[in-house]
Design a protein around this motif. Structure first.
Motif, mmCIF file in Angstrom:
data_model
loop_
_atom_site.group_PDB
_atom_site.id
_atom_site.type_symbol
_atom_site.label_atom_id
_atom_site.label_comp_id
_atom_site.label_asym_id
_atom_site.label_seq_id
_atom_site.Cartn_x
_atom_site.Cartn_y
_atom_site.Cartn_z
ATOM 1 N N ASP A 22 1.072 -1.408 0.217
ATOM 2 C CA ASP A 22 -0.029 0.175 0.168
ATOM 3 C C ASP A 22 0.894 1.210 -0.139
ATOM 4 O OD1 ASP A 22 -1.960 -1.555 0.026
ATOM 5 O OD2 ASP A 22 -2.672 -1.189 2.359
ATOM 6 N N GLU A 23 1.771 1.181 0.774
ATOM 7 C CA GLU A 23 2.721 2.555 1.001
ATOM 8 C C GLU A 23 3.447 2.841 -0.333
ATOM 9 O OE1 GLU A 23 4.472 5.431 3.345
ATOM 10 O OE2 GLU A 23 3.179 3.964 4.036
ATOM 11 N N MET A 24 3.822 1.623 -1.136
ATOM 12 C CA MET A 24 4.728 1.631 -2.279
ATOM 13 C C MET A 24 3.848 1.875 -3.457
ATOM 14 S SD MET A 24 7.689 -0.714 -1.804
ATOM 15 C CE MET A 24 8.587 -0.223 -3.197
ATOM 16 N N GLY A 25 2.522 1.827 -3.418
ATOM 17 C CA GLY A 25 1.645 1.566 -4.451
ATOM 18 C C GLY A 25 1.941 0.361 -5.388
ATOM 19 N N LEU A 26 2.254 -0.861 -4.781
ATOM 20 C CA LEU A 26 2.410 -1.652 -5.504
ATOM 21 C C LEU A 26 1.211 -2.512 -5.942
ATOM 22 C CD1 LEU A 26 5.539 -3.275 -3.772
ATOM 23 C CD2 LEU A 26 5.402 -2.189 -6.089
ATOM 24 N N LYS A 27 0.972 -3.200 -7.018
ATOM 25 C CA LYS A 27 -0.124 -4.111 -7.307
ATOM 26 C C LYS A 27 0.301 -5.221 -8.173
ATOM 27 C CE LYS A 27 -1.790 -0.629 -10.314
ATOM 28 N NZ LYS A 27 -0.930 0.359 -10.106
ATOM 29 N N GLY A 28 -0.499 -6.335 -8.332
ATOM 30 C CA GLY A 28 -0.092 -7.387 -8.918
ATOM 31 C C GLY A 28 0.644 -7.354 -10.274
ATOM 32 N N GLY A 29 1.623 -7.763 -10.613
ATOM 33 C CA GLY A 29 2.155 -7.673 -11.830
ATOM 34 C C GLY A 29 3.403 -6.665 -11.734
ATOM 35 N N ASP A 30 3.381 -5.682 -10.922
ATOM 36 C CA ASP A 30 4.205 -4.747 -10.930
ATOM 37 C C ASP A 30 5.671 -5.321 -10.480
ATOM 38 O OD1 ASP A 30 2.648 -2.526 -11.316
ATOM 39 O OD2 ASP A 30 2.631 -1.995 -9.128
ATOM 40 N N ARG A 31 6.509 -4.599 -11.085
ATOM 41 C CA ARG A 31 8.112 -4.919 -10.781
ATOM 42 C C ARG A 31 8.868 -4.169 -9.828
ATOM 43 N NH1 ARG A 31 11.698 -5.524 -15.788
ATOM 44 N NH2 ARG A 31 12.505 -7.212 -14.505
ATOM 45 N N ILE A 32 9.786 -4.910 -8.820
ATOM 46 C CA ILE A 32 10.371 -4.090 -8.012
ATOM 47 C C ILE A 32 11.882 -4.244 -8.020
ATOM 48 C CG2 ILE A 32 8.770 -4.117 -6.254
ATOM 49 C CD1 ILE A 32 9.922 -6.419 -4.743
ATOM 50 N N LEU A 33 12.744 -3.301 -7.811
ATOM 51 C CA LEU A 33 14.136 -3.419 -7.985
ATOM 52 C C LEU A 33 14.966 -3.375 -6.628
ATOM 53 C CD1 LEU A 33 16.766 -2.919 -9.587
ATOM 54 C CD2 LEU A 33 16.345 -0.477 -9.225
ATOM 55 N N PHE A 34 15.834 -4.471 -6.451
ATOM 56 C CA PHE A 34 16.632 -4.519 -5.158
ATOM 57 C C PHE A 34 17.975 -3.720 -5.282
ATOM 58 C CE2 PHE A 34 13.588 -8.113 -5.334
ATOM 59 C CZ PHE A 34 13.280 -8.228 -3.976
ATOM 60 N N VAL A 35 18.244 -2.670 -4.386
ATOM 61 C CA VAL A 35 19.432 -1.812 -4.893
ATOM 62 C C VAL A 35 20.089 -1.994 -3.423
ATOM 63 C CG1 VAL A 35 20.146 0.560 -4.860
ATOM 64 C CG2 VAL A 35 17.891 -0.219 -5.709
ATOM 65 N N ARG A 36 21.604 -2.170 -3.731
ATOM 66 C CA ARG A 36 22.418 -2.639 -2.697
ATOM 67 C C ARG A 36 22.933 -1.122 -2.330
ATOM 68 N NH1 ARG A 36 26.922 -7.269 -1.740
ATOM 69 N NH2 ARG A 36 27.381 -6.305 0.526
ATOM 70 N N ASP A 37 23.122 -0.834 -1.027
ATOM 71 C CA ASP A 37 23.714 0.270 -0.697
ATOM 72 C C ASP A 37 24.535 -0.004 0.662
ATOM 73 O OD1 ASP A 37 24.528 3.159 0.056
ATOM 74 O OD2 ASP A 37 22.719 3.640 0.985
ATOM 75 N N ALA A 38 25.802 -0.198 0.506
ATOM 76 C CA ALA A 38 26.981 -0.490 1.488
ATOM 77 C C ALA A 38 26.476 -2.066 1.886
ATOM 78 C CB ALA A 38 26.774 0.139 2.707
ATOM 79 N N ASP A 39 26.049 -2.166 3.032
ATOM 80 C CA ASP A 39 25.740 -3.398 3.521
ATOM 81 C C ASP A 39 24.145 -3.795 3.727
ATOM 82 O OD1 ASP A 39 25.350 -1.753 5.662
ATOM 83 O OD2 ASP A 39 26.391 -3.165 7.072
ATOM 84 N N ARG A 40 23.382 -2.911 3.130
ATOM 85 C CA ARG A 40 21.894 -3.014 3.151
ATOM 86 C C ARG A 40 21.130 -3.189 1.888
ATOM 87 N NH1 ARG A 40 19.590 -0.145 8.220
ATOM 88 N NH2 ARG A 40 21.270 0.146 9.445
ATOM 89 N N PHE A 41 19.976 -3.531 1.678
ATOM 90 C CA PHE A 41 19.369 -3.492 0.534
ATOM 91 C C PHE A 41 17.998 -2.793 0.562
ATOM 92 C CE2 PHE A 41 22.320 -7.196 -0.388
ATOM 93 C CZ PHE A 41 22.126 -7.004 -1.863
#
Length: 88
Positions: A22-41
């Motif tokens: 809900d917070e990100m506005g994601l719906k079924g079929g949406d794609r997400i990207l995993f971003v690495r920043d130092a030791d966190r994603f």
């Protein structure tokens, strides 16, 4: 938003919690990207592509024929020429 947890399945899948979707506005079929920043994603929503049919549908008006681009260009040229003629 408070911290939310999810469990990774044996197939490596994770269900994004409803509050996060809900917070990100994601719906079924949406794609997400995993971003690495130092030791966190972090995850980011990838904007979807908009099909021209959807855009045209939003721009079309009821009982008005589709715009002929060449006709519109011709009308614009005539209008510009008539304005130039009035200035002299």
């Amino acid at each position: 938003m408070p911290q939310v947890t999810a469990t990774v399945t044996s197939k490596g899948q994770v269900t994004v919690p409803t509050s996060v979707r809900d917070e990100m506005g994601l719906k079924g079929g949406d794609r997400i990207l995993f971003v690495r920043d130092a030791d966190r994603f972090y995850i980011e929503r990838i904007p979807g592509r908009t099909r021209s049919e959807r855009v045209f549908g939003k721009l079309s008006r009821q009982n008005v024929p589709p715009l002929d681009v060449e006709e519109a260009r011709t009308r614009a040229r005539v209008l510009r020429a008539s304005h130039r003629g009035q200035e002299t």
